[in-house]
Design an enzyme around this catalytic site. Structure first.
Site, short mmCIF file in Angstrom:
data_model
loop_
_atom_site.label_atom_id
_atom_site.label_comp_id
_atom_site.label_asym_id
_atom_site.label_seq_id
_atom_site.Cartn_x
_atom_site.Cartn_y
_atom_site.Cartn_z
N SER A 151 0.83 -1.20 0.00
CA SER A 151 0.00 0.00 0.00
C SER A 151 0.87 1.26 0.00
CB SER A 151 -0.96 -0.04 1.19
OG SER A 151 -1.96 0.95 1.08
N GLU A 246 -10.09 -4.26 -5.60
CA GLU A 246 -9.58 -3.02 -5.01
C GLU A 246 -9.91 -1.79 -5.84
OE1 GLU A 246 -5.67 -2.94 -3.37
OE2 GLU A 246 -5.33 -5.05 -3.85
N HIS A 276 -7.55 -5.43 -0.66
CA HIS A 276 -6.33 -4.66 -0.45
C HIS A 276 -5.40 -5.37 0.53
CE1 HIS A 276 -4.08 -0.95 -0.80
NE2 HIS A 276 -4.02 -0.81 0.50
#
Length: 312
Positions: A151, A246, A276
């Site tokens: 991320s 996502e 995610h």
């Protein structure tokens, strides 16, 4: 005659989603950032993996060596955790990092880079570069280091490599990225096309996190803020893993396309039905284990880990 009760056991992916929502639903406008960070660490911290954890200060940055048994001393992974540059820590990601360390047989340095809003861009990037410099000062060679991150940590891995390129400095051998957040302007079509499928992240939330990281005057299209807008020429091989549910899916897809166009070797894996950073949910998802195994194969290919462990 009574009808037999139906099996209502939740699917594995639903159990993973429930773990995340159990944290989010306790937050409101009055929840402090400190409380959010504490809640996230409590929900996802800890590991039962057979690794050794050693606290370290890496170039002034708080960090932790996560060490599987018999890991070579001349190879290492530098890991950047996710959390939107707002939450997350080595604690919250220790199990994921440990699983990568175990699967690859390589030691991992994970760092607690500074978080926003107390420390806005470029504080996190400065910490990432300081940790890399420290690894080099310990005698590690760039060709024997790989970056990894999820991320916002995937963003940071890319931004650090781009900064190294800008300064004509040696790059790591490769980078493994999980659901990398590469576009803080949130321009990808998946922010709309995956809005209903994504149980957690929506565009408004993404833009709020971007503003938190940048402040009022920052440019979300600065390549060191949003690596999607960078020139990727010269970057090392990339592994990109992302779930097809996502909203940030296109952050990975567009990144892969641009990097390939610049001559970078890219392995893009889009995982069906996954959310995610699904790799964090090894207790719920078989896909998480397979994804980590693929990361280990990628790291071995570029760090030559098996050959190193086999040598006398």
């Amino acid at each position: 005659m009574a009808r037999a009760a139906q099996d209502i056991t939740p699917a594995p992916i639903d159990r993973a989603i429930a773990r995340i929502r159990a944290v989010y639903r306790n937050w409101n406008r009055d929840t402090t950032v400190a409380q959010m960070r504490s809640d996230w660490d409590a929900a996802f911290g800890g590991t039962m993996a057979p690794v050794k954890c050693e606290q370290v200060t890496a170039g002034g940055v708080d960090g932790e060596w996560i060490l599987p048994a018999d890991a070579p001393k001349d190879r290492a992974i530098l890991y950047f955790h996710g959390g939107g540059f707002r939450i997350g820590s080595v604690t919250s990601h220790r199990d994921l990092i440990a699983q990568i360390a175990l699967a690859s047989g390589c030691r991992v340095l994970a760092i607690n880079y500074r978080l926003a809003p107390e420390h806005r861009f470029p504080a996190a990037l400065d910490d990432a570069l300081a940790a890399y410099d420290w690894m080099l000062q310990q005698g590690l060679k760039p060709a024997n280091i790989a970056f990894a991150g999820d991320s916002a940590g995937g963003n940071l891995a890319l931004a650090a490599m781009l900064a190294l390129c800008d300064n004509k400095r040696p790059l790591p051998a490769a980078a493994a990225l999980m659901s990398p957040w590469t576009d803080l302007a949130a321009t990808g079509a998946s922010y709309l096309s995956r809005a209903e499928a994504d149980p957690i992240h929506q565009r408004a939330m993404i833009l709020a996190l971007a503003k938190n990281y940048l402040g009022g005057e920052g440019d979300p299209r600065d390549p060191l803020v949003s690596p999607l807008y960078a020139d990727f020429a010269g970057l090392p091989p990339l592994l990109i893993q992302v779930g097809d549910r996502e909203t940030v899916l296109d952050d990975s897809v567009m990144l892969a396309g641009k990097a390939r166009a610049a001559g970078v070797t890219v392995d893009l894996q889009v995982w069906n039905g996954m959310i995610h950073v699904f790799q964090m949910f090894g207790g719920e998802l078989a896909e998480a284990h397979r994804a980590v195994a693929d990361i280990a194969l990628f790291l071995d290919r570029h760090l030559h880990l098996k050959a190193e462990r086999a040598s006398p």
